[in-house]
Design a protein around this motif. Structure first.
Motif, PDB file in Angstrom:
ATOM      1  N   SER A   1       0.815  -1.210   0.000  1.00  0.00           N
ATOM      2  CA  SER A   1       0.000   0.000   0.000  1.00  0.00           C
ATOM      3  C   SER A   1       0.851   1.264   0.000  1.00  0.00           C
ATOM      4  O   SER A   1       0.319   2.362  -0.186  1.00  0.00           O
ATOM      5  N   THR A   2       2.164   1.134   0.199  1.00  0.00           N
ATOM      6  CA  THR A   2       3.073   2.288   0.165  1.00  0.00           C
ATOM      7  C   THR A   2       3.911   2.320  -1.106  1.00  0.00           C
ATOM      8  O   THR A   2       4.788   3.184  -1.246  1.00  0.00           O
ATOM      9  N   LEU A   3       3.677   1.373  -2.018  1.00  0.00           N
ATOM     10  CA  LEU A   3       4.481   1.277  -3.239  1.00  0.00           C
ATOM     11  C   LEU A   3       3.654   1.651  -4.456  1.00  0.00           C
ATOM     12  O   LEU A   3       2.429   1.507  -4.452  1.00  0.00           O
ATOM     13  N   PRO A   4       4.316   2.105  -5.519  1.00  0.00           N
ATOM     14  CA  PRO A   4       3.578   2.368  -6.764  1.00  0.00           C
ATOM     15  C   PRO A   4       2.939   1.097  -7.292  1.00  0.00           C
ATOM     16  O   PRO A   4       3.366  -0.022  -6.977  1.00  0.00           O
ATOM     17  N   GLU A   5       1.924   1.269  -8.099  1.00  0.00           N
ATOM     18  CA  GLU A   5       1.252   0.129  -8.706  1.00  0.00           C
ATOM     19  C   GLU A   5       2.202  -0.630  -9.635  1.00  0.00           C
ATOM     20  O   GLU A   5       3.140  -0.059 -10.194  1.00  0.00           O
ATOM     21  N   LEU A   6       1.930  -1.910  -9.820  1.00  0.00           N
ATOM     22  CA  LEU A   6       2.680  -2.696 -10.788  1.00  0.00           C
ATOM     23  C   LEU A   6       2.460  -2.156 -12.194  1.00  0.00           C
ATOM     24  O   LEU A   6       1.333  -1.828 -12.567  1.00  0.00           O
ATOM     25  N   ASP A   7       3.556  -2.071 -12.970  1.00  0.00           N
ATOM     26  CA  ASP A   7       3.382  -1.701 -14.369  1.00  0.00           C
ATOM     27  C   ASP A   7       3.190  -2.971 -15.199  1.00  0.00           C
ATOM     28  O   ASP A   7       3.183  -4.085 -14.675  1.00  0.00           O
ATOM     29  N   GLY A   8       3.029  -2.802 -16.499  1.00  0.00           N
ATOM     30  CA  GLY A   8       2.739  -3.950 -17.357  1.00  0.00           C
ATOM     31  C   GLY A   8       3.805  -5.020 -17.315  1.00  0.00           C
ATOM     32  O   GLY A   8       3.505  -6.219 -17.255  1.00  0.00           O
ATOM     33  N   ASP A   9       5.095  -4.616 -17.348  1.00  0.00           N
ATOM     34  CA  ASP A   9       6.182  -5.596 -17.323  1.00  0.00           C
ATOM     35  C   ASP A   9       6.184  -6.383 -16.025  1.00  0.00           C
ATOM     36  O   ASP A   9       6.404  -7.597 -16.017  1.00  0.00           O
ATOM     37  N   ASP A  10       5.948  -5.687 -14.903  1.00  0.00           N
ATOM     38  CA  ASP A  10       5.947  -6.379 -13.619  1.00  0.00           C
ATOM     39  C   ASP A  10       4.750  -7.316 -13.490  1.00  0.00           C
ATOM     40  O   ASP A  10       4.854  -8.378 -12.865  1.00  0.00           O
ATOM     41  N   VAL A  11       3.629  -6.934 -14.058  1.00  0.00           N
ATOM     42  CA  VAL A  11       2.463  -7.836 -14.043  1.00  0.00           C
ATOM     43  C   VAL A  11       2.812  -9.140 -14.750  1.00  0.00           C
ATOM     44  O   VAL A  11       2.501 -10.239 -14.263  1.00  0.00           O
ATOM     45  N   LEU A  12       3.493  -9.037 -15.900  1.00  0.00           N
ATOM     46  CA  LEU A  12       3.899 -10.242 -16.634  1.00  0.00           C
ATOM     47  C   LEU A  12       4.909 -11.054 -15.830  1.00  0.00           C
ATOM     48  O   LEU A  12       4.855 -12.293 -15.809  1.00  0.00           O
ATOM     49  N   ARG A  13       5.852 -10.374 -15.157  1.00  0.00           N
ATOM     50  CA  ARG A  13       6.830 -11.081 -14.331  1.00  0.00           C
ATOM     51  C   ARG A  13       6.135 -11.855 -13.218  1.00  0.00           C
ATOM     52  O   ARG A  13       6.478 -13.003 -12.922  1.00  0.00           O
ATOM     53  N   VAL A  14       5.192 -11.208 -12.559  1.00  0.00           N
ATOM     54  CA  VAL A  14       4.458 -11.870 -11.474  1.00  0.00           C
ATOM     55  C   VAL A  14       3.750 -13.103 -12.010  1.00  0.00           C
ATOM     56  O   VAL A  14       3.800 -14.183 -11.395  1.00  0.00           O
ATOM     57  N   GLN A  15       3.102 -12.984 -13.147  1.00  0.00           N
ATOM     58  CA  GLN A  15       2.390 -14.122 -13.723  1.00  0.00           C
ATOM     59  C   GLN A  15       3.341 -15.273 -14.029  1.00  0.00           C
ATOM     60  O   GLN A  15       3.030 -16.440 -13.756  1.00  0.00           O
ATOM     61  N   ARG A  16       4.522 -14.949 -14.580  1.00  0.00           N
ATOM     62  CA  ARG A  16       5.501 -15.989 -14.894  1.00  0.00           C
ATOM     63  C   ARG A  16       6.035 -16.639 -13.632  1.00  0.00           C
ATOM     64  O   ARG A  16       6.187 -17.877 -13.569  1.00  0.00           O
ATOM     65  N   LEU A  17       6.347 -15.824 -12.625  1.00  0.00           N
ATOM     66  CA  LEU A  17       6.904 -16.367 -11.391  1.00  0.00           C
ATOM     67  C   LEU A  17       5.894 -17.237 -10.652  1.00  0.00           C
ATOM     68  O   LEU A  17       6.251 -18.279 -10.088  1.00  0.00           O
ATOM     69  N   VAL A  18       4.647 -16.818 -10.633  1.00  0.00           N
ATOM     70  CA  VAL A  18       3.613 -17.619  -9.985  1.00  0.00           C
ATOM     71  C   VAL A  18       3.448 -18.952 -10.714  1.00  0.00           C
ATOM     72  O   VAL A  18       3.279 -20.008 -10.090  1.00  0.00           O
ATOM     73  N   ALA A  19       3.533 -18.919 -12.043  1.00  0.00           N
ATOM     74  CA  ALA A  19       3.325 -20.133 -12.831  1.00  0.00           C
ATOM     75  C   ALA A  19       4.524 -21.071 -12.814  1.00  0.00           C
ATOM     76  O   ALA A  19       4.365 -22.293 -12.729  1.00  0.00           O
ATOM     77  N   HIS A  20       5.743 -20.500 -12.863  1.00  0.00           N
ATOM     78  CA  HIS A  20       6.926 -21.331 -13.081  1.00  0.00           C
ATOM     79  C   HIS A  20       7.960 -21.263 -11.957  1.00  0.00           C
ATOM     80  O   HIS A  20       8.836 -22.127 -11.883  1.00  0.00           O
ATOM     81  N   GLY A  21       7.922 -20.236 -11.126  1.00  0.00           N
ATOM     82  CA  GLY A  21       8.921 -20.089 -10.083  1.00  0.00           C
ATOM     83  C   GLY A  21      10.233 -19.561 -10.633  1.00  0.00           C
ATOM     84  O   GLY A  21      10.381 -19.336 -11.838  1.00  0.00           O
ATOM     85  N   PRO A  22      11.221 -19.362  -9.753  1.00  0.00           N
ATOM     86  CA  PRO A  22      12.524 -18.831 -10.175  1.00  0.00           C
ATOM     87  C   PRO A  22      13.388 -19.908 -10.821  1.00  0.00           C
ATOM     88  O   PRO A  22      13.085 -21.101 -10.725  1.00  0.00           O
ATOM     89  N   PRO A  23      14.484 -19.516 -11.489  1.00  0.00           N
ATOM     90  CA  PRO A  23      15.434 -20.502 -12.005  1.00  0.00           C
ATOM     91  C   PRO A  23      15.973 -21.370 -10.878  1.00  0.00           C
ATOM     92  O   PRO A  23      16.033 -20.942  -9.730  1.00  0.00           O
ATOM     93  N   VAL A  24      16.381 -22.605 -11.203  1.00  0.00           N
ATOM     94  CA  VAL A  24      16.796 -23.537 -10.153  1.00  0.00           C
ATOM     95  C   VAL A  24      18.238 -23.995 -10.290  1.00  0.00           C
ATOM     96  O   VAL A  24      18.724 -24.754  -9.459  1.00  0.00           O
ATOM     97  N   GLU A  25      18.973 -23.553 -11.313  1.00  0.00           N
ATOM     98  CA  GLU A  25      20.360 -23.966 -11.480  1.00  0.00           C
ATOM     99  C   GLU A  25      21.191 -23.493 -10.304  1.00  0.00           C
ATOM    100  O   GLU A  25      21.185 -22.310  -9.961  1.00  0.00           O
ATOM    101  N   GLU A  26      21.917 -24.390  -9.649  1.00  0.00           N
ATOM    102  CA  GLU A  26      22.655 -24.054  -8.441  1.00  0.00           C
ATOM    103  C   GLU A  26      24.130 -23.899  -8.761  1.00  0.00           C
ATOM    104  O   GLU A  26      24.940 -24.778  -8.514  1.00  0.00           O
ATOM    105  N   VAL A  27      24.504 -22.737  -9.314  1.00  0.00           N
ATOM    106  CA  VAL A  27      25.905 -22.466  -9.651  1.00  0.00           C
ATOM    107  C   VAL A  27      26.230 -21.035  -9.306  1.00  0.00           C
ATOM    108  O   VAL A  27      25.366 -20.165  -9.267  1.00  0.00           O
ATOM    109  N   GLY A  28      27.525 -20.808  -9.032  1.00  0.00           N
ATOM    110  CA  GLY A  28      28.020 -19.443  -8.988  1.00  0.00           C
ATOM    111  C   GLY A  28      27.662 -18.637  -7.772  1.00  0.00           C
ATOM    112  O   GLY A  28      27.755 -17.427  -7.809  1.00  0.00           O
ATOM    113  N   LEU A  29      27.291 -19.297  -6.644  1.00  0.00           N
ATOM    114  CA  LEU A  29      26.913 -18.521  -5.472  1.00  0.00           C
ATOM    115  C   LEU A  29      27.814 -18.796  -4.274  1.00  0.00           C
ATOM    116  O   LEU A  29      27.401 -18.651  -3.141  1.00  0.00           O
TER     117      LEU A  29
END
Length: 228
Positions: free
Chosen positions: A174-202
């Motif tokens: 409630s203290t942040l700007p509304e999601l823009d179009g790109d972020d709406v698409l990101r949210v949809q992708r993340l909800v559907a598929h989750g983050p990458p899972v390759e465990e390298v480089g950390l």
């Protein structure tokens, strides 16, 4: 002055007060936190949505009691990957790109004169909000804007679980700007598929984000206006 989609005006002092409260309350429940509940209840001047959400969370926290709240916190944030409080994890998972994102965040803190400890990951939502509330609001706002989709996915995941901590994400959003179009698409992708899972480089960044110390702080986490 930020105006939300409901037409609610949120001033900069109100926004920072909400950020500090959410940072305090989203951390692992402790006896000290329960001792501060009366002070938190007495706070006034918060925006309507954030104030109502924080009040609802505090009531749920009291109903649970310390032991049950601690168990539920671990079940939620340590055992459910979609409820991860580390913002870069949603975008990059356990990949080399996340390591670079963490370095960029550390540089942002360093430019504000802050150095995190070796076990403190800079993308923990509590750390970002504490940074904004007490050190550099503009820099924290940029971080939250960059990872706005992560915040939204976390809110959705907590709401789907019926978690009391969902109230805090509602207050924050409630203290942040509304999601823009790109972020709406990101949210949809993340909800559907989750983050990458390759465990390298950390190496040095705790490949599983839940393995680092979540009890991190840039200060005493005293909410604005509350007594010490």
């Amino acid at each position: 002055m930020l105006r939300t989609r409901r037409g609610e005006a949120v001033s900069e002092p109100q926004r920072l007060a909400v950020w500090q409260l959410v940072s305090l309350l989203l951390d692992y429940p402790s006896a000290a936190l329960y001792e501060r509940v009366p002070a938190i209840r007495s706070l006034g001047g918060l925006p309507a949505t954030a104030g109502a959400s924080i009040t609802a969370f505090v009531a749920a926290l009291e109903d649970l009691g310390l032991g049950a709240a601690q168990r539920r916190y671990v079940e939620t944030f340590d055992h459910a990957r979609r409820c991860c409080p580390y913002l870069t994890y949603f975008f990059y998972g356990d990949t080399r790109r996340r390591g670079m994102a963490l370095l960029r965040l550390k540089q942002a803190y360093r430019q504000a004169g802050l150095e995190l400890g070796p076990q403190e990951l800079p993308d923990h939502l509590c750390v970002v909000l504490e940074f904004g509330a007490t050190a550099d609001a503009a820099a924290a706002a940029r971080i939250l804007a960059d990872y706005r989709a992560s915040v939204e996915v976390l809110r959705i995941a907590l709401e789907e679980r019926g978690s009391p901590w969902a109230h805090l994400l509602v207050a924050l959003c409630s203290t942040l700007p509304e999601l823009d179009g790109d972020d709406v698409l990101r949210v949809q992708r993340l909800v559907a598929h989750g983050p990458p899972v390759e465990e390298v480089g950390l190496d040095g960044y705790a490949a599983d984000p839940r393995m680092s110390d979540r009890r991190v702080s840039l200060g005493d986490r005293i909410p604005v206006g509350a007594p010490r």
